[in-house]
Design an enzyme around this catalytic site. Structure first.
Site, PDB file in Angstrom:
ATOM      1  N   VAL A 140      82.807 -18.777 -32.768  1.00 24.99           N
ATOM      2  CA  VAL A 140      82.527 -18.481 -34.273  1.00 24.99           C
ATOM      3  C   VAL A 140      82.685 -19.722 -35.231  1.00 24.99           C
ATOM      4  CG1 VAL A 140      82.849 -17.190 -36.445  1.00 24.99           C
ATOM      5  CG2 VAL A 140      82.811 -16.002 -34.183  1.00 24.99           C
ATOM      6  N   GLU A 147      78.825 -21.583 -40.845  1.00 27.70           N
ATOM      7  CA  GLU A 147      78.478 -20.391 -41.724  1.00 27.70           C
ATOM      8  C   GLU A 147      78.227 -21.173 -42.731  1.00 27.70           C
ATOM      9  OE1 GLU A 147      81.408 -20.281 -40.106  1.00 27.70           O
ATOM     10  OE2 GLU A 147      81.725 -18.559 -39.231  1.00 27.70           O
ATOM     11  N   ASP A 183      46.461 -41.322 -55.732  1.00 25.19           N
ATOM     12  CA  ASP A 183      45.301 -41.598 -56.417  1.00 25.19           C
ATOM     13  C   ASP A 183      45.497 -42.723 -57.302  1.00 25.19           C
ATOM     14  OD1 ASP A 183      42.679 -41.097 -57.388  1.00 25.19           O
ATOM     15  OD2 ASP A 183      43.307 -39.555 -58.601  1.00 25.19           O
ATOM     16  N   ASP A 216      44.700 -34.445 -57.686  1.00 26.70           N
ATOM     17  CA  ASP A 216      44.365 -33.564 -58.777  1.00 26.70           C
ATOM     18  C   ASP A 216      43.304 -32.750 -58.828  1.00 26.70           C
ATOM     19  OD1 ASP A 216      42.542 -35.570 -59.066  1.00 26.70           O
ATOM     20  OD2 ASP A 216      43.313 -36.364 -60.977  1.00 26.70           O
ATOM     21  N   ASP A 272      41.034 -32.687 -53.293  1.00 29.62           N
ATOM     22  CA  ASP A 272      42.398 -33.342 -52.611  1.00 29.62           C
ATOM     23  C   ASP A 272      42.932 -32.180 -51.928  1.00 29.62           C
ATOM     24  OD1 ASP A 272      42.199 -35.583 -53.697  1.00 29.62           O
ATOM     25  OD2 ASP A 272      42.667 -35.007 -55.743  1.00 29.62           O
TER      26      ASP A 272
END
Length: 878
Positions: A284, A289, A331, A619, A623
């Protein structure tokens, strides 16, 4: 109507198209025929696909090796009577599943946004009469009536066009309105060059026209994009890939550890029940964890930091992915540039060049000749002509918008701005010289003219207008065009009269040349430094634009995106380029110009094939597929369509490339801090395992009780693990190279540090344990002191993990109050375990003499000094 309609509508004469579609330009379709076609083709909308049930989305979040291990750890904890530990583990798993489920379904959001395109009214001719119908009821063959301000409801071929202009940036990426016409075009013309077509989802900004619908629903260009978006495969993020590999390794390591501890214990003759519980505890302890919680918090904190810097993250894992980015496909318009046309150069009839300072539509700026302001009659004559032969308006700042804005064509708005810089007031001048007649801009002549009294002003493309002028400075115009400027020529004729039937022909040889104006969409002020920062960080920016490649390459060179020898490739060239040639030339291609959606997708996949982590900005509707396929899709918050925002993982609120670079820095910080947590968790887990195994192998009793091991894993580690996530920037994040795609979660350099920290801890803890055993003191005290020494070494190790090279012996640690608070809390809780009767009983501890506590602190600090020596040597080797 034919079963297989013509695909290349732009290359067919309109008469043939009407015949193929069995339609009539004057009367349109009959209501009966329209109803029949609606039944055949379906509604003009994008069909909604069946949604994935939420329970399936939720269950899918558990498909991870690390989650499987945590489930096993929870079951084991329950079986050992540690219900609280098991509950903590299960809560961690549940939180991560909920977050994952909420972030699912980007394709469904994209489709929902695309469907909004059909919720509008359109004007059509049916049964010989004008009708207003819903766009969803359009069918192929319908005759559309078009006017400025309309949103186009379907793909259509133009039959008539009078000064008709459409904004197609959302579909093609073209930044300026496109002037439409009805002439037949070559079959190979790209989407952005099909000026006799109008497309669903675009807007008309000027003029009027008539068109015949050729495609509806999923057959439109928007529909094709929607299909690509829905089927685009979203790649796993680098972090998800590394965690999957890490989880598989962890499963194998845990099983091997369990077998080793059990075997050594049985060889020593320890009772099976006792050694089985210790083996389970160690198994463990190998499961981090705290890692899922730390990862979730790290990404969430990264989200908040990015939001403060203008980047809204829609998917948690994208935070880290952006930090691993090696290619940014950006762009141009609005992202690298201001998206505000600006006149930068004016040329007067005598050849004098005037520089216009300032950028955008704000009239702040000056007109300079050789660095000095100029007030010249020839210049004023040119500026007045620019104002009068102009249909645009400028809107000054107000309470809602602090920027100057353009109403009308951006090119004409830029002319008004430069006039204001020259002290020519548009409204006053227009009132003094009202327009009496005009010749609207025509695609054939590429000119427009207005009449004011007996004065006629003409402006247009230099190659067309200069043929009518007394002076023809063609070389100057070509020189300006070579500098990627959009060039306009202006001329006038006195004592003239506009005759619409005769057009421009009566002016041949009579026009007096007034000047040339060169315009450009200027780069944003901060982008050049942001590009330089990218290059320093090992990130290569690539421009993907709807503009012409000469313009794109000029801007890319100015910004430092394009190096000497780099090239630009347009959509037609890309279409003809074999895949192997594209991939072989990717390092030289800095600009992709006038590319259509499928080509953007191809560009992203080509870079990904070379093991790059690709961020793609966008935009428009066009796209969306590339945004979905890219490792990080980045949408523009101001100009972006809902489709783009719904598909992207990150939305930039100010449409600024520099903001993307800031977000990359935050992403790198997130991954950097995650690696610190992993380093700490494994250095502190492995030292427990090695101490236990060596003690068993050497014939000593167990140095730690099973419950003490769990306390260390849950409490001592838990109080400081998450706190490492709050570490700030070290300052050199953007001078490091991007994390390679194949790099494991724990690198070789991290293993070397783990080996040093674990080796030092084990030597100190095991050596102290053996020394105290041989001193003949009570075993419970020895075990309690060993338990405490383990905790102390881990507290020093958390300081070691704050940086790979910077010393921990500085006040810099005070910049992270969360870590200081965690250390204080961890110490207080450990004191309670040692000095309270109830917890003494539960954790098999006894009070430690105060002087021994200080001794343990001194011995435990050896892990700090060992790592400080390594850091000092690392700094000297730089």
């Amino acid at each position: 109507m034919p079963a297989n309609p013509i695909a290349r509508w732009h290359s067919q004469p309109s008469g043939e198209i009407l015949k193929d579609l069995a339609s009539d330009a004057t009367n349109g379709l009959s209501s009966a025929e329209a109803a029949s076609r609606l039944a055949l083709h379906g509604h003009n909308e994008l069909p909604e696909e069946a949604h994935k049930p939420m329970w399936k989305v939720f269950v899918a979040q558990f498909a991870s090796p690390l989650i499987y291990i945590l489930f096993v750890a929870a079951i084991i904890s329950f079986s050992m009577g540690h219900a609280s530990d098991a509950i903590v583990i299960l809560v961690v798993v549940l939180i991560n599943a909920v977050i994952g489920a909420v972030q699912e379904g980007r394709a469904e959001h994209s489709m929902a946004a695309l469907r909004k395109l059909s919720s509008l009214k359109v004007r059509v001719v049916r049964d010989g009469r004008d009708n207003s119908i819903e766009a969803r009821d359009l069918v192929p063959g319908d005759i559309l009536l078009l006017a400025a301000g309309d949103q186009v409801g379907a793909d259509a071929r133009l039959l008539e066009a009078a000064a008709l202009e459409a904004t197609e940036a959302a579909l093609t990426g073209e930044s300026l309105p496109v002037l439409k016409h009805t002439e037949v075009l070559p079959e190979e013309a790209g989407l952005g060059d099909r000026k006799n077509m109008i497309y669903s989802g675009t807007h008309l900004t000027a003029g009027r026209g008539k068109a015949v619908v050729v495609a509806t629903g999923m057959q439109t260009e928007v529909g094709k994009i929607a299909r690509m978006t829905a089927t685009a495969e979203e790649p796993k993020t680098p972090l998800e890939t590394r965690l999957a590999q890490f989880g598989q390794w962890l499963v194998a390591a845990s099983i091997v550890l369990f077998a080793l501890v059990l075997a050594f214990g049985l060889m020593r003759g320890i009772e099976f029940v006792n050694i089985f519980m210790v083996a389970i505890s160690q198994m463990v302890s190998m499961v981090p964890e705290g890692l899922p919680v730390a990862m979730t918090i790290a990404l969430a904190v990264g989200m908040q930091r990015m939001a403060r810097r203008g980047a809204i993250v829609r998917r948690l894992a994208a935070v880290e992915t952006l930090g691993s980015t090696s290619i940014i496909c950006s762009d141009k318009t609005g992202t690298l540039t201001k998206n505000e046309m600006t006149v930068t150069t004016l040329v007067l009839p005598d050849g004098r060049r005037i520089e216009a300072t300032g950028a955008g539509y704000s009239p702040e700026g000056r007109l300079l000749h050789h660095g000095k302001e100029i007030d010249d009659p020839a210049l004023r004559r040119l500026l007045e002509a620019c104002v009068l032969c102009n249909d645009a308006q400028l809107v000054p700042p107000d309470a809602e918008d602090t920027r100057w804005r353009a109403l009308g064509d951006p090119t004409e708005a830029a002319l008004l701005t430069v006039a204001l810089k020259g002290c020519v007031e548009p409204e006053t001048l227009r009132k003094a010289h009202p327009r009496h007649a005009e010749l609207p801009f025509d695609s054939a002549t590429k000119m427009m003219a207005t009449q004011h009294g007996s004065r006629i002003i003409v402006k247009g493309a230099p190659e067309c207008l200069l043929r009518f002028c007394d002076a023809q400075p063609v070389d100057l115009a070509n020189e300006m065009a070579a500098q990627a400027l959009r060039v306009l020529a202006v001329a006038e004729v006195e004592n003239g009269q506009i005759d619409e039937k005769s057009g421009f022909e009566p002016f041949r040889g009579r026009l007096r040349f007034l000047g040339l104006l060169g315009q450009m969409d200027p780069p944003r002020d901060e982008v050049k430094s942001a590009v330089a920062e990218c290059l320093d960080a090992g990130i290569r920016p690539v421009m993907v634009t709807g503009d012409h490649k000469a313009t794109g390459l000029a801007i890319a060179t100015t910004l430092g995106i394009a190096k000497p020898g780099d090239i630009a490739v347009d959509g037609n060239e890309l279409e003809l380029m074999p895949e192997q040639d594209l991939r072989a030339n990717l390092d030289r291609i800095s600009v992709f110009a006038r590319v259509h959606p499928a080509q953007k997708l191809r560009i992203v996949e080509a870079f990904q094939s070379q093991k790059h982590v690709v961020a793609m900005t966008g935009d428009g509707v066009n796209d969306a597929p590339a945004l979905a396929t890219a490792d990080v899709g980045v949408a523009m918050g101001i100009t972006g369509t809902e489709v783009a925002k719904g598909t992207a993982k990150i939305v930039i609120t100010d449409d600024n490339f520099a903001t993307i670079v800031k977000a990359v820095e935050e992403g790198r910080l997130v991954y950097q801090n995650l690696k610190k947590v992993v380093l700490y968790l494994f250095a502190t887990s492995i030292d427990e395992v090695v101490v236990l195994l060596l003690a068993l192998l050497c014939g000593y009793p167990l140095p730690l009780a099973a419950v003490q091991i769990l306390w260390i894993n849950i409490v001592s580690e838990g109080t400081v693990t998450v706190n490492l996530i709050m570490e700030g920037l070290e300052g050199d994040e953007m001078r490091r190279k991007p994390t390679p795609m194949g790099e494991p979660l724990i690198t070789s350099a991290m293993w070397q540090r783990i080996a040093l920290m674990v080796g030092t801890s084990v030597a100190v803890i095991l050596g102290f344990f053996i020394w105290r055993l041989q001193s003949g003191i009570d075993f419970k005290l020895v075990q309690t002191e060993t338990f405490t020494l383990l905790a102390v070494t881990q507290w020093f190790n958390v300081l070691n993990c704050r940086s790979a090279t910077k010393s921990s012996l500085s006040l810099d640690v005070l910049k992270n109050p969360w870590l200081i608070g965690g250390l204080v809390l961890g110490n207080l809780l450990h004191v309670l375990v040692i000095y309270t009767d109830t917890l003494n009983h539960i954790f098999h501890t006894v009070p430690i003499p105060l002087h021994d506590f200080f001794l343990l602190g001194l011995i435990g600090s050896s892990v700090l000094w060992a790592e400080e020596l390594r850091k000092w040597l690392a700094r000297r080797q730089r």
